[in-house]
Scaffold this active site. Sequence first.
Site, PDB file in Angstrom:
ATOM      1  N   GLU A  29      53.074  32.275  25.101  1.00 16.86           N
ATOM      2  CA  GLU A  29      53.065  32.775  23.727  1.00 16.86           C
ATOM      3  C   GLU A  29      52.553  31.681  22.789  1.00 16.86           C
ATOM      4  OE1 GLU A  29      56.118  36.223  23.251  1.00 16.86           O
ATOM      5  OE2 GLU A  29      57.115  34.348  22.809  1.00 16.86           O
ATOM      6  N   HIS A  86      62.150  30.173  23.941  1.00 13.18           N
ATOM      7  CA  HIS A  86      61.287  30.858  22.973  1.00 13.18           C
ATOM      8  C   HIS A  86      60.900  29.869  21.869  1.00 13.18           C
ATOM      9  CE1 HIS A  86      59.803  33.554  19.902  1.00 13.18           C
ATOM     10  NE2 HIS A  86      59.564  34.397  20.892  1.00 13.18           N
ATOM     11  N   GLY A 125      53.947  37.022  15.561  1.00 16.80           N
ATOM     12  CA  GLY A 125      54.297  37.670  14.300  1.00 16.80           C
ATOM     13  C   GLY A 125      53.251  37.497  13.213  1.00 16.80           C
ATOM     14  N   LYS A 153      64.585  39.790  19.035  1.00 19.21           N
ATOM     15  CA  LYS A 153      64.941  38.686  18.124  1.00 19.21           C
ATOM     16  C   LYS A 153      66.193  39.067  17.329  1.00 19.21           C
ATOM     17  CE  LYS A 153      60.122  37.411  18.270  1.00 19.21           C
ATOM     18  NZ  LYS A 153      58.966  36.796  17.631  1.00 19.21           N
ATOM     19  N   SER A 202      51.709  39.021  18.875  1.00 22.90           N
ATOM     20  CA  SER A 202      51.017  40.118  18.183  1.00 22.90           C
ATOM     21  C   SER A 202      50.439  41.163  19.142  1.00 22.90           C
ATOM     22  CB  SER A 202      49.926  39.574  17.248  1.00 22.90           C
ATOM     23  OG  SER A 202      50.512  38.756  16.258  1.00 22.90           O
ATOM     24  N   ASN A 231      61.240  41.718  22.965  1.00 20.28           N
ATOM     25  CA  ASN A 231      62.178  40.707  22.466  1.00 20.28           C
ATOM     26  C   ASN A 231      62.527  41.128  21.036  1.00 20.28           C
ATOM     27  OD1 ASN A 231      63.542  38.497  21.526  1.00 20.28           O
ATOM     28  ND2 ASN A 231      61.790  37.104  21.596  1.00 20.28           N
ATOM     29  N   GLU A 272      60.777  30.098  18.828  1.00 23.27           N
ATOM     30  CA  GLU A 272      61.656  30.057  17.646  1.00 23.27           C
ATOM     31  C   GLU A 272      62.880  29.181  17.922  1.00 23.27           C
ATOM     32  OE1 GLU A 272      61.697  34.295  17.273  1.00 23.27           O
ATOM     33  OE2 GLU A 272      59.608  34.200  16.647  1.00 23.27           O
TER      34      GLU A 272
END
Length: 254
Positions: free
Chosen positions: A171, A99, A177, A13, A217, A11, A101
């Site tokens: 996730e 996702h 991250g 992003k 990660s 991904n 985010e």
Amino acid sequence: MVSRKKLLMGNWKMNHTISDTISFSKAINDFNLVDVASKKGIILAIAPTYLSLDTLKKNAKGLIVSSQDCHYASHGAFTSSISVDMLKEIGVTWSIIGHSEKRQYEGETDLDCNRKIKTLLDNDFTAVYCVGETSKEYDDNLTKDVILSQVRTGLQNIDSSKAKNVVIAYEPVWSIGTGKNASKEIAQDICSYIRSIIKDMFNKDVADNMLILYGGSVKPENIHDYLACSDVDGALVGGASLKADSFKALVDNI
Ligand code: 13P
């Protein structure tokens, strides 16, 4: 036991311009990476920005190209959105949905995800549905409650015959991250829990065949641990999917 293929999905992003995408494509073609992965039973996919979808599709041989999101409607007054029809026209038939985010910064809800997933499945797309608890929810021991409601609402009112085109990515938000990846025991426990929810909602066949990924990660150094878990069928990878060398190292280490 059913044997499922492995899926390694990047991904990107909001990273990589079109020219970066061309360079990445050349490098993975030079590595023959899609074939190398396929010989190991691994499917490779990448979700670039909308602007790079067509470029990646045209340049990276055999790679599955996925959108990072899409609207539930086929067209209309929805500034900044794109639809399944637009994706289909360039040969893209996969999309990530939900996702963290999008949930965190744009307020996307499980119901929003459900509408999008239904549209995708009605159009024979593969929907990669992301679920995961926040750091506070983890600390409060709410992980399984959160996952149950995300999976149940996100996949409600979907026919079993269509659910086979769903991939779920677990996730945990606290691992994305941050370099604080979940242990393989947590990944296995939650992916197996997700599979049990799918069995309750649909049937054993759908549950046995569904690909369930871990993300957060994931790096070349730790991917093997996750993929060795019986209910983890692959990984959804952010940072470590951006460079062709590192993407190749992920494949090599599975
Ligand atoms: P990182 O691999 O950079 O932690 O990102 C994970 C992710 O959000 C993939 O969707």
